[in-house]
Design a protein around this motif. Structure first.
Motif: not given
Length: 482
Positions: A143-152, A209-214, A216-220, A223-228
């Protein structure tokens, strides 16, 4: 041969042997295709197993190929052919299956793992994203949410969790990956287990929702990183692409954008800097000390006691005639150490410089301390470094003066918003003075112990970049993330 094929009854086994970690070199990639072809032509083989010899499954890319032009066959093409195998294709995992290693497993039709196996896609730590289908196949399984968490995060996933969330199909109690793979193949051939082609599974439902939450999390947090942020785009594309092939094309575009990023170059520089920073140039055949006296008290000494028995090292609180090495806690007197022993004084980062031949400057954060050679022989410094490594203390070896203390003092004398520039200027002086054996050691210590931004690659690298490549003080604006 890096890869060979052998049949066991009705099961053909493709076995990778590229020690020490079965990295995906060009020879392994081409070997996988040759062995696959052999297995497909073997009419008596009803199913195929992919496994690796030695202590681990494929632990990732071959670092010897970093920075060089890619050589065919490319990993995405290898995995496409593995996934298209008309016979059931089982990946038998042990040790670690990381990066391209996990992507190979995701391209197989069934994944069995020995207990203790760990899997992950840690490319983000090198400024990249999984470029061989990881962002397209993993979401189909978890699923999207778990994949986002594991890969980022790039974290390692233990076998039990990997089974719970669907990355692997089963955990085997077999003793070897060969036994586990053969048993799984026989169960599949008998209809007791079901193989499935990951790329043919339906794409996960869009999860804005999961895309937007991630985002927001990365912006916090970064924020300077490119690949995530590119990872988020790739996983989002998985849900929107009309086919696996379209999603893979988008993943490749984003992967190549990461490859071209200055951040990738900085993170790769640090990756190599972290390899063997304890090695003193020109010293061969040095051995750790076996008899050590720990004088005084320090939290580091407690970790030494835990590791000493396994390292076959004897620790005492009182020196004697057999003591080879004395480690002095900060403030302790060296007079208690016998003349035949090498003496190392532990020094706090903000403490006074030691008068001992060797000092161990203790970092307040991160995994690396600094072993400074003031007046000892190179051989003694190397033996101490090997001893500390055996005791589970990572060190960077330097000479004359402490790199850590110099960088720390430079930052303390400048305003908080100018500490990066202060470290960069200090790093140039340190390099000119020859305090480090490798200039990358300055960068490693600054990033790991003093918080210099990792994606910039370190103060010395940043200070010596051509001005048109420098990204110092440049933070990507938000519209570059989307």
């Amino acid at each position: 041969m890096s890869v060979h094929y052998q049949r066991h009854g009705e099961v053909g086994v493709i076995s990778i042997a590229n020690p020490p970690v079965n990295a995906l070199s060009q020879a392994v990639r081409s070997g996988l295709l040759s062995a696959l072809k052999e297995g497909l032509a073997d009419q008596q083989a009803k199913a195929l197993v992919v496994m690796a010899e030695g202590r681990t499954f494929i632990a990732g890319a071959d670092i010897r190929e970093f920075g060089k032009p890619p050589q065919a066959p490319l990993l995405p093409d290898v995995i496409t052919q593995l996934e298209a195998c008309p016979k059931p294709l089982i990946a038998s995992l042990h040790g670690t299956a990381l990066g391209g290693g996990l992507e190979v497993a995701l391209g197989c039709h069934y994944r069995i793992a020995l207990a203790g196996t760990r899997v992950g896609l840690p490319e983000v730590k090198l400024g990249l994203l999984p470029g061989a289908g990881g962002t397209q196949r993993l979401p189909r399984l978890v699923g999207v949410e778990k994949a986002l968490e594991i890969i980022t995060s790039g974290r390692f996933v233990e076998a039990a969790e990997a089974q719970d969330i669907g990355i692997i199909d089963a955990i085997s109690d077999a003793q070897t990956p060969l036994e586990a793979g053969l048993a799984a193949a026989k169960e599949i051939l008998a209809g007791q287990q079901k193989a499935r082609i990951t790329g043919q599974l339906p794409a996960p439902k869009a999860n804005p929702q999961a895309i937007a939450a991630m985002h927001e999390q990365l912006e916090t947090s970064a924020p300077a990183l490119f690949s995530p942020f590119r990872i988020v785009e790739a996983i989002d594309a998985c849900t929107k692409a009309a086919s696996l092939e379209e999603g893979l094309r988008r993943e490749r575009e984003l992967f190549l954008a990461c490859m071209d990023s200055p951040q990738r170059a900085g993170l790769i520089h640090l990756f190599f800097a972290a390899r063997n920073p304890h090695v003193v140039p020109g010293v061969d055949n040095a051995e750790p000390f076996a008899q050590i006296a720990l004088i005084g008290e320090n939290p580091l000494f407690e970790t030494f006691h835990t590791a000493a028995q396994r390292a076959n090292i004897t620790l005492t609180d009182t020196p004697n005639d057999s003591t080879e090495l004395c480690l002095l806690a900060p403030g302790e007197d060296a007079s208690a150490c016998p003349s035949q022993a090498v003496t190392v004084a532990l020094q706090l980062l903000t403490g006074n410089a030691s008068a001992s031949p060797l000092s161990l400057v203790l970092a307040e954060r991160g995994p690396f301390h600094e072993l400074v050679n003031h007046s000892a022989s190179a051989t003694d410094q190397q033996r101490v470094a090997l001893t500390l490594k055996a005791l589970r203390a990572n060190v960077v070896v330097t000479q004359s003066q402490s790199v850590l203390s110099t960088l720390c003092n430079a930052t303390e004398q400048t305003p908080a918003n100018d500490t990066q520039s202060a470290m960069e200027q200090a790093s140039l002086t340190l390099a000119q003075q020859g305090t480090c054996y490798r200039e990358g050691d300055i960068d490693l210590l600054a990033v790991e112990a003093l918080g210099y931004p990792r994606h910039l690659g370190g103060p010395h690298r940043q200070a010596t970049l051509p001005s048109h490549l420098s990204i110092h003080k440049k933070t990507p604006s938000k519209d570059t993330h989307s």
